[in-house]
Design a protein around this motif. Structure first.
Motif, PDB file in Angstrom:
ATOM      1  N   ALA A 194       0.918  -1.057  -0.006  1.00 13.48           N
ATOM      2  CA  ALA A 194       0.082   0.087   0.041  1.00 13.48           C
ATOM      3  C   ALA A 194       0.934   1.258   0.060  1.00 13.48           C
ATOM      4  O   ALA A 194       2.076   1.282   0.542  1.00 13.48           O
ATOM      5  N   ILE A 195       0.184   2.562  -0.563  1.00 15.29           N
ATOM      6  CA  ILE A 195       1.040   3.708  -0.579  1.00 15.29           C
ATOM      7  C   ILE A 195       0.320   4.708   0.271  1.00 15.29           C
ATOM      8  O   ILE A 195      -1.059   4.716   0.212  1.00 15.29           O
ATOM      9  N   ASP A 196       0.973   5.540   0.746  1.00 15.20           N
ATOM     10  CA  ASP A 196       0.002   6.790   1.305  1.00 15.20           C
ATOM     11  C   ASP A 196      -0.255   7.714   0.583  1.00 15.20           C
ATOM     12  O   ASP A 196       0.387   7.824  -0.688  1.00 15.20           O
ATOM     13  N   ARG A 197      -1.232   8.619   0.821  1.00 16.09           N
ATOM     14  CA  ARG A 197      -1.595   9.817  -0.042  1.00 16.09           C
ATOM     15  C   ARG A 197      -0.487  10.655  -0.613  1.00 16.09           C
ATOM     16  O   ARG A 197      -0.588  11.125  -1.595  1.00 16.09           O
ATOM     17  N   SER A 198       0.487  10.959   0.195  1.00 13.35           N
ATOM     18  CA  SER A 198       1.426  11.895  -0.005  1.00 13.35           C
ATOM     19  C   SER A 198       2.427  11.198  -1.068  1.00 13.35           C
ATOM     20  O   SER A 198       3.406  11.939  -1.365  1.00 13.35           O
ATOM     21  N   PHE A 199       2.525   9.924  -1.389  1.00 19.32           N
ATOM     22  CA  PHE A 199       3.493   9.176  -1.897  1.00 19.32           C
ATOM     23  C   PHE A 199       5.076   9.223  -1.137  1.00 19.32           C
ATOM     24  O   PHE A 199       5.773   9.455  -1.980  1.00 19.32           O
ATOM     25  N   GLN A 200       4.936   9.260  -0.071  1.00 20.38           N
ATOM     26  CA  GLN A 200       6.026   9.127   0.438  1.00 20.38           C
ATOM     27  C   GLN A 200       6.525   7.936   1.340  1.00 20.38           C
ATOM     28  O   GLN A 200       7.899   7.820   1.464  1.00 20.38           O
ATOM     29  N   TYR A 201       5.519   7.039   1.805  1.00 18.05           N
ATOM     30  CA  TYR A 201       5.997   5.950   2.455  1.00 18.05           C
ATOM     31  C   TYR A 201       5.145   4.902   1.502  1.00 18.05           C
ATOM     32  O   TYR A 201       4.127   4.832   1.027  1.00 18.05           O
ATOM     33  N   LEU A 202       5.698   3.718   1.995  1.00 24.82           N
ATOM     34  CA  LEU A 202       5.214   2.369   1.252  1.00 24.82           C
ATOM     35  C   LEU A 202       5.222   1.262   2.449  1.00 24.82           C
ATOM     36  O   LEU A 202       6.116   1.159   3.248  1.00 24.82           O
ATOM     37  N   LEU A 203       4.244   0.606   2.311  1.00 25.33           N
ATOM     38  CA  LEU A 203       3.889  -0.666   3.154  1.00 25.33           C
ATOM     39  C   LEU A 203       3.823  -1.996   2.642  1.00 25.33           C
ATOM     40  O   LEU A 203       3.207  -2.041   1.467  1.00 25.33           O
ATOM     41  N   THR A 204       4.800  -2.859   3.091  1.00 27.08           N
ATOM     42  CA  THR A 204       4.575  -4.135   2.334  1.00 27.08           C
ATOM     43  C   THR A 204       4.561  -5.059   3.374  1.00 27.08           C
ATOM     44  O   THR A 204       4.858  -5.112   4.474  1.00 27.08           O
ATOM     45  N   ALA A 205       4.189  -6.386   2.839  1.00 23.87           N
ATOM     46  CA  ALA A 205       4.084  -7.637   3.759  1.00 23.87           C
ATOM     47  C   ALA A 205       4.412  -8.867   2.911  1.00 23.87           C
ATOM     48  O   ALA A 205       3.767  -9.020   1.708  1.00 23.87           O
ATOM     49  N   GLY A 206       5.341  -9.713   3.292  1.00 22.08           N
ATOM     50  CA  GLY A 206       5.832 -10.921   2.634  1.00 22.08           C
ATOM     51  C   GLY A 206       5.582 -12.178   3.230  1.00 22.08           C
ATOM     52  O   GLY A 206       4.348 -12.052   4.211  1.00 22.08           O
ATOM     53  N   GLU A 207       5.981 -13.210   2.707  1.00 22.47           N
ATOM     54  CA  GLU A 207       5.899 -14.407   3.101  1.00 22.47           C
ATOM     55  C   GLU A 207       6.113 -14.675   4.776  1.00 22.47           C
ATOM     56  O   GLU A 207       5.632 -15.563   5.415  1.00 22.47           O
ATOM     57  N   ASP A 208       6.850 -13.906   5.242  1.00 25.39           N
ATOM     58  CA  ASP A 208       7.538 -14.063   6.657  1.00 25.39           C
ATOM     59  C   ASP A 208       6.609 -13.304   7.648  1.00 25.39           C
ATOM     60  O   ASP A 208       6.805 -13.499   8.960  1.00 25.39           O
ATOM     61  N   LYS A 209       5.542 -12.712   7.180  1.00 23.46           N
ATOM     62  CA  LYS A 209       4.588 -11.927   8.064  1.00 23.46           C
ATOM     63  C   LYS A 209       5.105 -10.833   8.820  1.00 23.46           C
ATOM     64  O   LYS A 209       4.672 -10.437   9.808  1.00 23.46           O
ATOM     65  N   LEU A 210       6.000 -10.100   8.009  1.00 22.79           N
ATOM     66  CA  LEU A 210       6.600  -9.033   8.599  1.00 22.79           C
ATOM     67  C   LEU A 210       6.183  -7.578   7.927  1.00 22.79           C
ATOM     68  O   LEU A 210       6.075  -7.841   6.598  1.00 22.79           O
ATOM     69  N   LEU A 211       5.400  -6.945   8.645  1.00 20.82           N
ATOM     70  CA  LEU A 211       4.973  -5.740   8.243  1.00 20.82           C
ATOM     71  C   LEU A 211       6.132  -4.585   7.926  1.00 20.82           C
ATOM     72  O   LEU A 211       6.451  -4.190   9.106  1.00 20.82           O
ATOM     73  N   LYS A 212       6.492  -4.156   6.672  1.00 21.85           N
ATOM     74  CA  LYS A 212       7.732  -3.251   6.708  1.00 21.85           C
ATOM     75  C   LYS A 212       7.136  -2.001   6.272  1.00 21.85           C
ATOM     76  O   LYS A 212       6.283  -1.837   5.129  1.00 21.85           O
ATOM     77  N   LEU A 213       7.775  -1.028   6.669  1.00 21.71           N
ATOM     78  CA  LEU A 213       7.386   0.530   6.284  1.00 21.71           C
ATOM     79  C   LEU A 213       8.684   1.021   5.609  1.00 21.71           C
ATOM     80  O   LEU A 213       9.693   1.156   6.345  1.00 21.71           O
ATOM     81  N   TRP A 214       8.387   1.546   4.395  1.00 20.15           N
ATOM     82  CA  TRP A 214       9.492   2.119   3.688  1.00 20.15           C
ATOM     83  C   TRP A 214       9.519   3.789   3.470  1.00 20.15           C
ATOM     84  O   TRP A 214       8.315   3.910   3.295  1.00 20.15           O
ATOM     85  N   GLN A 215      10.517   4.347   3.277  1.00 16.86           N
ATOM     86  CA  GLN A 215      10.356   5.634   3.048  1.00 16.86           C
ATOM     87  C   GLN A 215      10.626   5.773   1.265  1.00 16.86           C
ATOM     88  O   GLN A 215      12.111   5.059   0.886  1.00 16.86           O
ATOM     89  N   ILE A 216      10.005   6.128   0.635  1.00 16.22           N
ATOM     90  CA  ILE A 216      10.155   6.099  -0.790  1.00 16.22           C
ATOM     91  C   ILE A 216      11.394   7.106  -1.267  1.00 16.22           C
ATOM     92  O   ILE A 216      12.107   6.368  -2.325  1.00 16.22           O
TER      93      ILE A 216
END
Length: 610
Positions: A61-83
């Motif tokens: 998922a992406i935030d409205r300001s297009f600054q942050y990205l949220l991902t989840a993989g097979e290891d069930k880790l929720l990762k927050l990225w700075q674009i």
């Protein structure tokens, strides 16, 4: 010989940059020049190991300001990225495999739904506990595991709401006052956000699972939903009323090239109902035309149960493991979006295993004849609406029809992403939109994958995991057919009956939008029609026998308790009566009121006198 590559699972187009997710990797691409600015493929050392260890990215998922990205993989880790720099800000454990992710409007709250039926919220900032603290927490959780068997959250997430079946998707309304969730049990729920325990409304009327929901930006009071039913429904979500039904099955059916595997009783959905694992991979292979003459594998039920318990005590009837795989066409709506074509608003949708993308005008009187489509010749994996009237579509270029005969030195299509445009109500392929960007996505952004890696993708697993076990249609008159004359046929046959001379379903006694018979009701009504192998007709199965014994035990215990309560009550009344009777007589004598014995004697004397 062409090289196998991962498909593009998610594409997010921002004002100046595009996020492309393929396999386990993330790319940040400049929209104008097509330059690959950042990519996790260039990470070194521990960072690269962490990316690969997380496995395939399943949700993003992406935030409205297009600054942050949220991902989840097979290891069930929720990762927050700075674009901006593709920097990993934080990561946290999820309790179950996620199905959808979202940011709040201010990007300070992360919302996650999972296959256990729960929706959690997490704060933007997260400080993972120290190793010693984590160990002590784990020990405390082990002691409480029997009493807190569900809704556990290893990262301190806040439970918003819960369903009794997997949540297939959710969305927040524009004002973020409500959260709308859809599950595998035909339910659409409108709840307060973040106080999800306050249920505002239900949108009931689907007969099968709901896999996709969408609120058009031009009509925020409407909700469009679709799943396994042969229709898309348009709701006034605040009142729960179905405003319109659009029949889509006949249009979509002709483009469904990937068939699902018919589910049978006893097939295991995976640990905690999450699916996946070897069984899901085998079924996905069968859906792709592989596994000729194969057999459906069985998962072991009751993996998390205590030792000594019968694995099948609470499960479905386990049929013969040599049961053949049966293929059938299954409708699963994968994505719904909005698009503009001139002054008009249109709704775009896709289906799992379909080679086409579809669109229809956003009107409450729209008919099936107004649905438009564009056939790519390859299964559509997803799409993204860009700049109002353009749609960027991701395709499965490695798919091969079971009827296809490979030729020597045959080349696979190289364009895994294509762009189309809706112009004057018709789809046209757009060759001049962001040519540099599209070229990079189809070349530099590709990540090599082995055949085993592609198998793990399970691109068409929803065709098997979404529908519940198949129910044989009624062929003779019985009590079950009397109970479900219309809804059963509608649930078991996705094409459904048509009204004479129209392209819409024949009217039934159940009004549009009213709660109809669910697949659970249909299954109960048809119970006993299909027996597991080795079980004689009329003879109860192991599961039915266990249920009857459990029911008898409960009734016996309840009867004993009721008798004990009644006996105690009678004894108490007798004791109270012995104490109260002299006192009552004394009070009546002081009052001058005759007691019951005197009254009865007077009645006898008067009767004799007459």
């Amino acid at each position: 010989m062409s090289v196998n590559t991962y498909p593009h699972s998610n594409l997010f187009l921002g004002p100046t940059r595009t996020i492309d997710i393929t396999g386990s990797h993330i790319h940040v691409i400049d929209n104008t020049s097509g330059e690959l600015i950042f990519s996790t493929t260039t990470f070194n050392g521990p960072e690269q190991e962490a990316v690969l260890k997380s496995g395939l990215i399943r949700c993003a998922a992406i935030d409205r300001s297009f600054q942050y990205l949220l991902t989840a993989g097979e290891d069930k880790l929720l990762k927050l990225w700075q674009i901006e720099s593709l920097k990993l800000l934080n990561q946290r454990d999820l309790p179950k495999r996620p199905t959808a992710l979202a940011f709040s409007a201010d990007s300070q709250t992360l919302v996650v739904s999972d296959k256990f039926g729960d929706v959690f919220s997490y704060p933007f900032a997260y400080d993972p506990p120290l190793p010693s603290e984590a160990e002590s927490k784990d020990k405390g959780k082990e002691k409480e595991r029997e009493t807190i068997s569900s809704h556990e959250n290893p990262s301190g997430g806040t439970l918003i709401l819960g369903h009794t079946s997997p949540v297939n998707g959710f969305l927040l309304t524009n004002d973020e006052k409500f959260i709308i969730t859809a599950d595998r049990d035909e339910h659409i729920r409108v709840s307060r956000f973040p106080k999800g325990y306050i249920i505002e409304m239900f949108c009931l009327g689907h007969l099968k699972f709901v896999s996709s929901i969408h609120i058009p930006a031009s009509a925020p009071s409407l909700l469009i939903s679709g799943g396994g039913d042969p229709v898309l429904k348009v709701w006034d979500w605040m009142s729960g009323k179905c405003k319109h039904e659009l029949r889509i099955w006949e249009t979509v059916d002709q483009f469904l090239v990937v068939k699902g595997v018919k589910r049978q009783r006893g097939w295991w959905d995976g640990e905690d109902g999450e699916g996946g694992g070897e069984d899901a991979e085998d079924l996905d292979t069968a859906a792709n035309g592989g596994g000729k003459g194969g057999r459906a594998k069985r998962g072991r039920r009751g993996r998390n149960k205590k030792k000594g318990k019968d694995d099948n005590e609470e499960g479905d009837d386990i049929t013969n493991a040599s049961q053949p795989i049966i293929h059938e066409k299954v409708l699963v709506i994968s994505h719904i979006g909005s698009i503009k074509s001139g002054p008009d608003d249109w709704v775009v949708f896709s289906a799992v295993g379909s080679t086409a993308i579809f669109a229809f005008p956003l009107k409450l009187d729209v008919a099936s004849s107004q649905i438009r489509h564009f056939d790519f010749g390859r299964p559509v994996l997803g799409f993204t609406v860009v700049e109002d009237d353009n749609v960027m579509v991701s395709l499965d270029v490695h798919w091969v029809s079971s009827e296809h005969i490979p030729q020597e030195n045959e080349k696979k299509p190289s364009e895994s992403v294509r762009v189309i445009k809706l112009f004057s109500g018709e789809f046209l392929e757009e060759f001049e939109y962001q040519t540099a960007l599209v070229a990079t996505i189809n070349s530099k952004a590709l990540v090599e994958a082995s055949p085993a890696d592609l198998k793990k993708l399970e691109l068409y697993a929803d065709l098997t995991s979404m529908p519940k076990f198949s129910i044989e249609p009624e062929t003779s008159s019985s009590s079950a057919s009397t109970l479900i004359p219309t809804s059963a046929a509608f649930a078991s046959d996705p094409s459904g009956p048509l009204a004479p001379g129209t392209d819409s379903p024949a009217p039934s006694s159940i009004p549009i939008g009213a709660p109809e018979l669910s697949t659970n009701t249909v299954a109960k009504a048809n119970k006993g029609k299909r027996r597991p192998q080795g079980v004689v007709e009329g003879e109860p199965t192991k599961r039915e026998t266990a249920r009857m014994r459990a029911k008898e035990a409960v009734m016996r215990k309840a009867k004993e308790q009721a008798e004990a309560n009644l006996k105690g009550k009678i004894m108490e009344e007798d004791v109270q009566g012995e104490v109260e009777e002299p006192i009552a007589k004394k009070l009546r004598s002081e009052d001058g009121t005759p007691d019951e014995d005197e009254i009865s004697k007077e009645d006898v004397l008067m009767t004799d006198a007459r």
